[in-house]
Scaffold this motif. Structure first.
Motif, PDB file in Angstrom:
ATOM      1  N   HIS A   1      78.208  18.900 -71.586  1.00 22.75           N
ATOM      2  CA  HIS A   1      78.821  17.592 -71.416  1.00 22.75           C
ATOM      3  C   HIS A   1      77.735  16.522 -71.394  1.00 22.75           C
ATOM      4  O   HIS A   1      76.548  16.827 -71.204  1.00 22.75           O
ATOM      5  N   SER A   2      78.122  15.271 -71.576  1.00 22.28           N
ATOM      6  CA  SER A   2      77.175  14.157 -71.534  1.00 22.28           C
ATOM      7  C   SER A   2      77.870  12.918 -70.977  1.00 22.28           C
ATOM      8  O   SER A   2      79.077  12.721 -71.174  1.00 22.28           O
ATOM      9  N   ILE A   3      77.086  12.090 -70.289  1.00 25.25           N
ATOM     10  CA  ILE A   3      77.575  10.825 -69.736  1.00 25.25           C
ATOM     11  C   ILE A   3      76.753   9.683 -70.327  1.00 25.25           C
ATOM     12  O   ILE A   3      75.524   9.704 -70.277  1.00 25.25           O
ATOM     13  N   ILE A   4      77.434   8.703 -70.883  1.00 23.62           N
ATOM     14  CA  ILE A   4      76.775   7.520 -71.429  1.00 23.62           C
ATOM     15  C   ILE A   4      77.302   6.296 -70.688  1.00 23.62           C
ATOM     16  O   ILE A   4      78.517   6.074 -70.643  1.00 23.62           O
ATOM     17  N   ILE A   5      76.402   5.511 -70.097  1.00 23.50           N
ATOM     18  CA  ILE A   5      76.792   4.331 -69.327  1.00 23.50           C
ATOM     19  C   ILE A   5      76.601   3.085 -70.193  1.00 23.50           C
ATOM     20  O   ILE A   5      75.523   2.877 -70.767  1.00 23.50           O
ATOM     21  N   VAL A   6      77.634   2.248 -70.267  1.00 24.65           N
ATOM     22  CA  VAL A   6      77.586   1.028 -71.072  1.00 24.65           C
ATOM     23  C   VAL A   6      77.845  -0.174 -70.176  1.00 24.65           C
ATOM     24  O   VAL A   6      78.893  -0.256 -69.523  1.00 24.65           O
TER      25      VAL A   6
ATOM     26  N   GLU B   1      69.891  -6.190 -72.061  1.00 25.89           N
ATOM     27  CA  GLU B   1      68.498  -6.621 -72.126  1.00 25.89           C
ATOM     28  C   GLU B   1      67.643  -5.746 -73.039  1.00 25.89           C
ATOM     29  O   GLU B   1      66.471  -6.057 -73.274  1.00 25.89           O
ATOM     30  N   ALA B   2      68.201  -4.662 -73.538  1.00 25.70           N
ATOM     31  CA  ALA B   2      67.439  -3.746 -74.399  1.00 25.70           C
ATOM     32  C   ALA B   2      68.322  -3.312 -75.568  1.00 25.70           C
ATOM     33  O   ALA B   2      69.384  -2.732 -75.347  1.00 25.70           O
ATOM     34  N   PRO B   3      67.917  -3.591 -76.800  1.00 30.38           N
ATOM     35  CA  PRO B   3      68.732  -3.185 -77.953  1.00 30.38           C
ATOM     36  C   PRO B   3      68.820  -1.660 -78.038  1.00 30.38           C
ATOM     37  O   PRO B   3      67.882  -0.956 -77.686  1.00 30.38           O
ATOM     38  N   TYR B   4      69.961  -1.185 -78.480  1.00 35.19           N
ATOM     39  CA  TYR B   4      70.125   0.261 -78.599  1.00 35.19           C
ATOM     40  C   TYR B   4      70.372   0.643 -80.051  1.00 35.19           C
ATOM     41  O   TYR B   4      70.853  -0.159 -80.852  1.00 35.19           O
ATOM     42  N   GLN B   5      69.998   1.864 -80.378  1.00 32.67           N
ATOM     43  CA  GLN B   5      70.236   2.413 -81.701  1.00 32.67           C
ATOM     44  C   GLN B   5      71.202   3.571 -81.574  1.00 32.67           C
ATOM     45  O   GLN B   5      70.960   4.530 -80.834  1.00 32.67           O
ATOM     46  N   LEU B   6      72.317   3.488 -82.289  1.00 31.14           N
ATOM     47  CA  LEU B   6      73.317   4.548 -82.213  1.00 31.14           C
ATOM     48  C   LEU B   6      72.725   5.886 -82.636  1.00 31.14           C
ATOM     49  O   LEU B   6      73.031   6.930 -82.049  1.00 31.14           O
ATOM     50  N   ASP B   7      71.842   5.866 -83.629  1.00 37.74           N
ATOM     51  CA  ASP B   7      71.219   7.105 -84.105  1.00 37.74           C
ATOM     52  C   ASP B   7      70.429   7.792 -82.989  1.00 37.74           C
ATOM     53  O   ASP B   7      70.426   9.022 -82.886  1.00 37.74           O
ATOM     54  N   GLU B   8      69.773   6.986 -82.156  1.00 35.90           N
ATOM     55  CA  GLU B   8      68.984   7.542 -81.063  1.00 35.90           C
ATOM     56  C   GLU B   8      69.890   8.214 -80.027  1.00 35.90           C
ATOM     57  O   GLU B   8      69.566   9.285 -79.497  1.00 35.90           O
TER      58      GLU B   8
END
Length: 319
Positions: free
Chosen positions: A215-220, A193-200
């Motif tokens: 470390h980092s967690i990214i939820i897709v 529902e929200a476009p994402y920018q890889l650069d961001e």
């Protein structure tokens, strides 16, 4: 109305058994005979229908999945198939049907109502993607399962100083990703529902690295695209070691949470009340903690939208 039936259709969701139990016991309380239709619309066409007693639904409120089973049915999508279903209901002298499932199941229920058979829907899907209700049965359990998995992934992400991309279910909706991501402090949450920018995303990761974050967690959400492909893009853009986990159907299983058990119990009982009141072509919904009946058309005419204020909050807190 003397006899009613209940079936589960589409993808299973934790809490469906609690809803079945509520339908049966509430129905018996009101003097009805209650029948279970096994294997969804496929079983309905085949006449796989059995009477359920109070003991039939004992010891199931805590179990995931559905004791009535579920199945896809292409034949039911045809006029001939639906006529067969109604014939089976008439044959068993059933006066009303309760369908527990998602929007596809509800469309089938509405088709039965159009053929003159009273039908009520109960929203059961982990995706939480049905307009007209604040929550669907199974959603709370699913996000708690995701949170538990992410907590474990975070342990190994910390140990190896890695970035992890976690792909979660939700079909075309981002609610599971959004709620689980906010609850678990994910650095980025990607929802359809929200476009994402890889650069961001990359910039946020680098800012974290500069302040010593290990470390980092990214939820897709699966509706966004492949977590594997997104993970590869992040790896190429940052040069950091990146791992991808696709949680898959583990999110559908497990014992339902207290919230889902109570929600399912309330919704199942309300469905019986609606049939007894002569209602049809409606689904049960929870709105502002009140369980109500809503026209099926509300679910079909509106587009589901997640709570975008939660999305904005997650971005602020992951700065």
């Amino acid at each position: 109305m003397k006899r009613i039936a209940v079936l589960t259709s589409g993808g299973d969701a934790p809490g469906m058994n609690a809803a079945i139990r509520a339908v049966v016991r509430s129905g018996v309380y009101h003097g009805l005979e209650v029948y279970g239709v096994y294997r969804g619309y496929s079983g309905l066409i085949q006449g796989d229908i059995k009477k359920l007693e109070l003991g039939s639904v004992g010891d199931i409120i805590h179990r995931g999945g559905t004791v009535l089973y579920s199945a896809r049915c292409e034949e039911f999508k045809t006029e001939e198939g639906r006529q067969k279903a109604v014939e089976q209901l008439r044959k068993h002298q059933i006066d009303g049907l309760i369908v527990i499932g998602g929007d596809g199941s509800f469309r089938g229920a509405q088709k039965l109502t159009a053929l003159g058979f009273p039908t009520i829907g109960v929203p059961g899907t982990i995706d939480n993607d049905i307009p007209g209700t604040d929550f669907t049965i199974g959603f709370d359990t699913a996000i708690n399962t995701v949170i538990e998995c992410i907590d474990k992934i975070r342990d190994t992400a910390t140990s190896h100083e890695r970035t992890y991309v976690v792909e979660v279910m939700g079909r075309d909706a981002g609610d599971i990703a959004l709620w689980a991501g906010l609850a678990d402090g994910a650095e980025s949450i990607l929802i359809p529902e929200a476009p994402y920018q890889l650069d961001e995303i990359v910039e946020r990761l680098k800012r974290g690295g500069e302040r010593g974050k290990k470390h980092s967690i990214i939820i897709v959400a699966e509706g966004v695209g492949s977590g594997v492909e997104i993970g590869e893009k992040i790896k190429q853009a940052t040069g950091w070691e990146t791992r991808v986990t696709v949680l898959g159907h583990v999110q559908r299983g497990g014992s339902p949470t207290a919230f889902d058990r109570v929600l399912a119990s309330r919704m199942g009982a309300k469905a019986v009340e609606l049939l007894l009141a002569g209602e049809r072509d409606k689904m049960v919904a929870i709105r502002d903690n009140e369980v109500v009946g809503v026209d099926f058309d509300v679910a079909f005419s509106q587009k589901h939208q997640p709570n975008m204020s939660l999305y904005e909050l997650a971005k602020i807190l992951s700065i």
